[in-house]
Design an enzyme around this catalytic site. Structure first.
Site, PDB file in Angstrom:
ATOM      1  N   ASP A   1       9.389  -5.310 -11.274  1.00 39.38           N
ATOM      2  CA  ASP A   1       9.404  -6.282 -10.186  1.00 39.38           C
ATOM      3  C   ASP A   1       8.045  -6.953 -10.037  1.00 39.38           C
ATOM      4  O   ASP A   1       7.560  -7.131  -8.937  1.00 39.38           O
ATOM      5  CB  ASP A   1       9.808  -5.558  -8.888  1.00 39.38           C
ATOM      6  CG  ASP A   1      10.090  -6.528  -7.768  1.00 39.38           C
ATOM      7  OD1 ASP A   1      10.358  -7.708  -8.057  1.00 39.38           O
ATOM      8  OD2 ASP A   1      10.016  -6.104  -6.594  1.00 39.38           O
TER       9      ASP A   1
ATOM     10  N   GLY B   1       9.337  -8.072   1.869  1.00 41.80           N
ATOM     11  CA  GLY B   1       9.781  -8.202   0.482  1.00 41.80           C
ATOM     12  C   GLY B   1      11.228  -7.819   0.338  1.00 41.80           C
ATOM     13  O   GLY B   1      11.915  -7.586   1.333  1.00 41.80           O
TER      14      GLY B   1
ATOM     15  N   VAL C   1       6.165  -4.754   5.127  1.00 44.35           N
ATOM     16  CA  VAL C   1       4.891  -4.073   5.001  1.00 44.35           C
ATOM     17  C   VAL C   1       4.070  -4.254   6.271  1.00 44.35           C
ATOM     18  O   VAL C   1       3.956  -5.360   6.801  1.00 44.35           O
ATOM     19  CB  VAL C   1       4.101  -4.615   3.794  1.00 44.35           C
ATOM     20  CG1 VAL C   1       2.829  -3.819   3.598  1.00 44.35           C
ATOM     21  CG2 VAL C   1       4.946  -4.576   2.534  1.00 44.35           C
TER      22      VAL C   1
END
Ligand SMILES: *[C@@H]1O[C@H](CO)[C@@H](O)[C@H](O)[C@H]1NC(C)=O
Ligand SMILES: *[C@@H]1O[C@H](CO)[C@@H](O)[C@H](O)[C@H]1NC(C)=O
Ligand SMILES: *[C@@H]1O[C@H](CO)[C@@H](O)[C@H](O)[C@H]1NC(C)=O
Ligand SMILES: *[C@@H]1O[C@H](CO)[C@@H](O)[C@H](O)[C@H]1NC(C)=O
Ligand SMILES: *[C@@H]1O[C@H](CO)[C@@H](O)[C@H](O)[C@H]1NC(C)=O
Length: 944
Positions: A766, A647, A652
């Site tokens: 976000d 991201g 992640v």
């Protein structure tokens, strides 16, 4: 209400430069009256505060008001005379002082509620001689209500509630005999209720609640025979209720609470058996409950609490099939708890505390299966707690304190999944505290004090990971050592174990109970050092024990023990704060984190030092260093094959820890972490975020900081992100309409929670399909809450997104200010995305460009105007058409999503509003689903 200027900030800006005077040169097809009206409205518009004028961008001199202006409605006979002005909830700021009421002799309704209009209500409002509906509610109007309102004799609806209006309650309304709704609630009106109100014979609804009215209730109110709603709560009314009130046999809602009214309750109040809600709490009513209430089967809510009522409670109340809420607390009722309450199948709250009730709690109470709250405290109940309470699967609050109950706690209590408040204090309960109590995973408050419990404190109490408000086991006969697991209750604020026979030392795990505010361990046989925890040093009550020690006032000095020396902690290189689920870890990062920071500042590039930090975290069997190593090992030093997403702020990884637990680890890009401005604030933010628990929010376990890497550790969700699911044909098909509807509701709930229920409120900043994750049941879990703010936002990234209609609200590009309304915008985009199956980028572009085209340019290049596009053609075509029932829901949600992405943030609803909307039942579609156009959902130029 959506303005014509939807998606077109440019249009809004340009229009506000035009002057109303230029109107004269506009189209000649407009008749004289309409011209006058338009001029008056434009004049008023320029009197509004500069920022809010743009909200009325569709009010352009070059356009006919009847057709194009937002909020304007005209007579249907084609004469172009304005009959309706409806500008509700538009965020307007200004006054009515420049509103030329003379220009609108034919105005039928004026609805300006829910804005920020202030000043007086001008006397010349009386010029609206044809007005039938006047709603100025939920504004900031102040001063006295002008008596000229009394001249608006055609009024049928008058709503001035939720303002700052003062002065005496208006006596001058007596000639408004057409009124059917009068709402002056929630102002600062004083004096007594005017007798003249009794002349308004057609009133069906009278609300004067939440003012400062005094005196007694006039008998003339008894003349309002059509009255269905009478709301007088929250005033200073006194005296007896006039017997004429008994004539009001059409009442459905009758609110008298929070006054000082005395005398008997009205006998015939439920004569027609249509009374639904009767609230008379917190007054001085005396005598018995009127017979009429016993058979009042229409009741859904009954509040008689805090009066001086007497009588036998088991005889005075009947069976109420619709009853949801009943509170009879703080009276002088006697008798037993009737089994009838168990037959009220819809009952969710039963409160009869502080009366003289005797006898046993009957097992029949277990039949009222929706019960959330059962409060029978401060009575004279005896016998055992029936195990049938275990059938009340919705039970949230069970308060049986201050009675004479005896016997053991039934084990069935442990099977109540939602039980959050359990107060059994002040009884004669005995036996041991059941281990089963540790199964009440929702528990926030547990009070078993002042009983006769024996044996040890069960270690399972440490499983109550939500326990926050208090744990009170004081004044029992508990013995043995305090189990170290109590230290797992890191959210706990009040701990009272005083007046028992506890022995041994206070577990070192108490060091980590950082939320504690009050601790009482006095009157036990404890010894040894007190925990290294601020509350123990400053506010704990520890007297009358065998020998507690520490460097603080009133205590003996302990024998020196290096393990208890705070300075030792500075040797720890890395710490993590991870309140891991279940058995894993809870570690404080603060010390270590601050240390890392300090250390980095002192000697840059220092190598990591391993430390022997004693038994500091031995109770958790893990320490920060180990978790860090564990995560590195599990991801093979962040190998790409464990990467499950990349991201804007980091990558992640999926990590299976040595304990078997799977977590998602978000490794921040180095630049982002290095730029942190306020380290201390950062730590406390992260701490706060780890405490958030909501079924639709991905749990943040903690944060780990290290010289090379910084990462956030999250709950792992198997299905990954919405973006990923929508890209995959098979997954997308599995995510059917109903699942998608629930998904949207879940996301809305998460946002509502963070915007309104969390303190302080948190803006996500976000929201996108990349960080809303799905669990095995396709339920939505919003990730990255609050953290977008914590890491450095790459501003170039943002502008790109804003320019491409990504997820960022357009105003962000100019204001660079993040507001809750930005989240609402992103939520709207995600909602469209999930129903369309892809990001709605192109659609939004075409909608916005078409609406900003001036009338001379036609959009002939497009195959058809986007407004005429059929909804069914933009929905995800991988799914079959929704069934009619589901279609209603889909249409309503898409419509709402369009308001969420309105270019004007003030037109967007709040998340609170969205959540309300999503939970209200749908109306049937007025046209077949297949014929619904986008234009219809956009509501452009809706005339009201
Ligand atoms: C609007 O702005 C102008 C100039 O910028 C200023 O003179 C005027 O007082 C403002 N009016 C209001 C109502 O704020
Ligand atoms: C004005 O519009 C709002 C929102 O559409 C609606 O709820 C309200 O009933 C309207 N008022 C009148 C007087 O029609
Ligand atoms: C209000 O409008 C009326 C006609 O509609 C006009 O005669 C009057 O001058 C206006 N008043 C003001 C203060 O502009
Ligand atoms: C009601 O109307 C009558 C007759 O038109 C008038 O005399 C009286 O003053 C009015 N009452 C109030 C309270 O305005
Ligand atoms: C009350 O309402 C009825 C119709 O609902 C109407 O016929 C009657 O004229 C009204 N009474 C007054 C005094 O306005």
């Amino acid at each position: 209400m959506i303005s014509k200027g939807l998606f077109s900030p440019l249009l809004i800006i340009s229009i506000s430069f035009l002057h109303y005077a230029s109107f004269a040169s506009a189209s000649s097809s407009i008749n004289e009256q309409e011209k006058l009206e338009a001029e008056s409205l434009l004049k008023w518009k320029t009197s509004l505060e500069n920022e809010t004028q743009s909200l009325l961008s569709s009010w352009s001199p070059s356009k006919t008001p009847c057709k194009y202006w937002v909020g304007i409605g005209c007579s249907s006979n084609g004469s172009s005379i304005i009959t309706h002005i409806n500008l509700t909830s538009m965020g307007l700021t200004g006054t009515l002082n420049h509103f030329n009421f003379t220009s609108f002799p034919n105005l039928y309704s004026l609805d300006l509620h829910d804005n920020s209009l202030h000043g007086n209500i001008p006397p010349h409002i009386a010029n609206l001689s044809g007005l039938a509906i006047l709603n100025l509610g939920s504004n900031k109007f102040s001063g006295k209500i002008t008596h000229r309102v009394g001249d608006l004799v055609k009024l049928e609806v008058l709503i001035l509630s939720k303002n700052l209006l003062s002065g005496p309650a208006p006596y001058f309304l007596g000639n408004l005999t057409n009124l059917s709704i009068l709402n002056l609630g929630n102002n600062h009106l004083s004096g007594s209720i005017p007798v003249e109100i009794g002349r308004l014979r057609n009133l069906t609804e009278l609300r004067l609640n939440l003012n400062m009215l005094n005196g007694s209730i006039p008998a003339s109110l008894g003349d309002l025979l059509s009255l269905q709603v009478l709301s007088l709560y929250g005033n200073n009314l006194s005296g007896f209720l006039p017997k004429e009130i008994n004539k009001l046999t059409n009442l459905r809602l009758f609110f008298l609470s929070n006054n000082s009214i005395s005398g008997l309750l009205p006998e015939n109040i439920c004569h027609g058996v249509i009374l639904e809600d009767f609230c008379a709490s917190n007054n001085r009513f005396w005598g018995t409950v009127p017979k009429g209430l016993k058979n009042c089967t229409s009741l859904t809510r009954l509040r008689l609490d805090r009066n001086n009522l007497i009588g036998n409670i088991s005889e005075d109340f009947g069976i109420y099939p619709k009853l949801d809420y009943v509170d009879l607390s703080y009276n002088n009722f006697h008798g037993e708890v009737s089994p009838n309450w168990g037959k009220c199948q819809l009952l969710t709250s039963l409160k009869i505390s502080d009366n003289q009730i005797t006898g046993k709690i009957l097992p029949e109470i277990g039949e009222s299966s929706l019960l959330h709250v059962l409060d029978l405290s401060s009575n004279n109940l005896e016998g055992e707690i029936p195990k049938e309470l275990g059938n009340l699967k919705s039970l949230y609050n069970l308060t049986l304190s201050r009675n004479n109950l005896s016997g053991n706690i039934p084990l069935e209590i442990g099977t109540l999944p939602d039980l959050s408040y359990l107060d059994l204090s002040g009884n004669n309960l005995s036996g041991s505290i059941p281990k089963k109590i540790g199964d009440c995973s929702s528990m926030l408050y547990l009070n078993l004090s002042n009983n006769d419990f024996h044996g040890e404190i069960p270690a399972e109490i440490g499983n109550l990971e939500w326990l926050q408000v208090a744990l009170d086991l004081s004044r029992n006969s508990l013995s043995g050592e305090i189990p170290w697991q109590v230290g797992k209750l890191i959210k706990l604020e009040i701990l009272d174990l005083s007046h028992n026979q506890l022995t041994g030392s206070i577990p070192s795990s108490f060091d980590e109970m950082l939320s504690l505010r009050l601790v009482d361990l006095s009157y036990n046989q404890l010894e040894g050092p007190i925990p290294d925890n601020k509350v123990f040093q400053e506010a704990a009550v520890l007297g009358n024990n065998l020998g507690l020690c520490g460097n603080f006032t009133g205590l003996k000095i302990c024998l020196p023990s290096p393990l208890k020396n705070k300075k030792n902690r500075t040797n720890i290189a890395i710490l993590i704060t991870i309140p891991f689920l279940g058995s894993l870890i809870i570690l404080s990062m603060i010390m270590g984190f601050l240390y890392v920071v300090r250390k980095r500042r002192r000697n840059t590039g220092s190598e990591m030092r391993h430390s022997n930090h004693g038994n500091l975290f031995s109770v958790w069997s893990y320490d920060g260093k180990l978790v860090y190593e564990d995560i590195r090992e599990a991801t093979e030093n962040f190998d790409a094959k464990y990467c499950i997403g990349i991201g804007g702020t980091g990558s992640v990884y999926k990590a299976k820890l040595s304990t078997g637990q799977i977590v998602a680890v978000k490794k921040l890009h180095p630049s982002q972490y290095a730029e942190l401005k306020d380290q201390k604030a950062f730590v406390s933010e992260i701490q706060a975020l780890t405490k958030i628990r909501h079924r639709n929010i991905v749990k943040l376990h903690g944060f780990c900081s290290h010289a090379q890497e910084s990462f956030l550790v999250y709950e792992y969700l198997e299905r990954g992100s919405l973006a990923k699911i929508l890209k995959n044909e098979e997954d997308a098909k599995e995510l059917d309409w109903i699942k998608r509807i629930d998904f949207v509701k879940g996301v809305a709930n998460a946002l509502c929670y963070m915007h309104y229920d969390s303190i302080p409120s948190i803006i996500h900043r976000d929201i996108s399909s990349n960080n809303i994750l799905l669990d095995a049941k396709y339920e939505a879990h919003v990730s990255d809450f609050g953290t977008a703010r914590l890491v450095k936002v790459d501003s170039s990234n943002c502008t790109v997104l804003a320019g491409t209609y990504g997820y960022i609200a357009p105003e962000f590009a100019y204001t660079m200010k993040v507001t809750k309304k930005c989240d609402v915008y992103s939520f709207g985009i995600v909602t469209l995305e999930i129903f369309m199956g892809h990001h709605p980028g192109e659609l939004i572009c075409s909608l916005s460009s078409s609406s900003s085209l001036s009338s001379s340019e036609t959009s002939s290049s497009l195959p058809s105007s986007p407004h005429e596009m059929l909804l069914r053609n933009v929905l995800d075509n991988r799914l079959p058409s929704p069934t009619p029932k589901v279609a209603e829901e889909v249409v309503a949600i898409i419509k709402m999503a369009f308001t969420c992405i309105d270019a004007n943030p003030q037109v967007r609803p709040t998340m609170q509003h969205v959540c309300q909307e999503l939970s209200t039942p749908r109306q049937t579609l007025s046209e077949p689903f297949d014929e619904v156009t986008l234009g219809k959902l956009l509501n452009v130029n809706e005339i009201v």
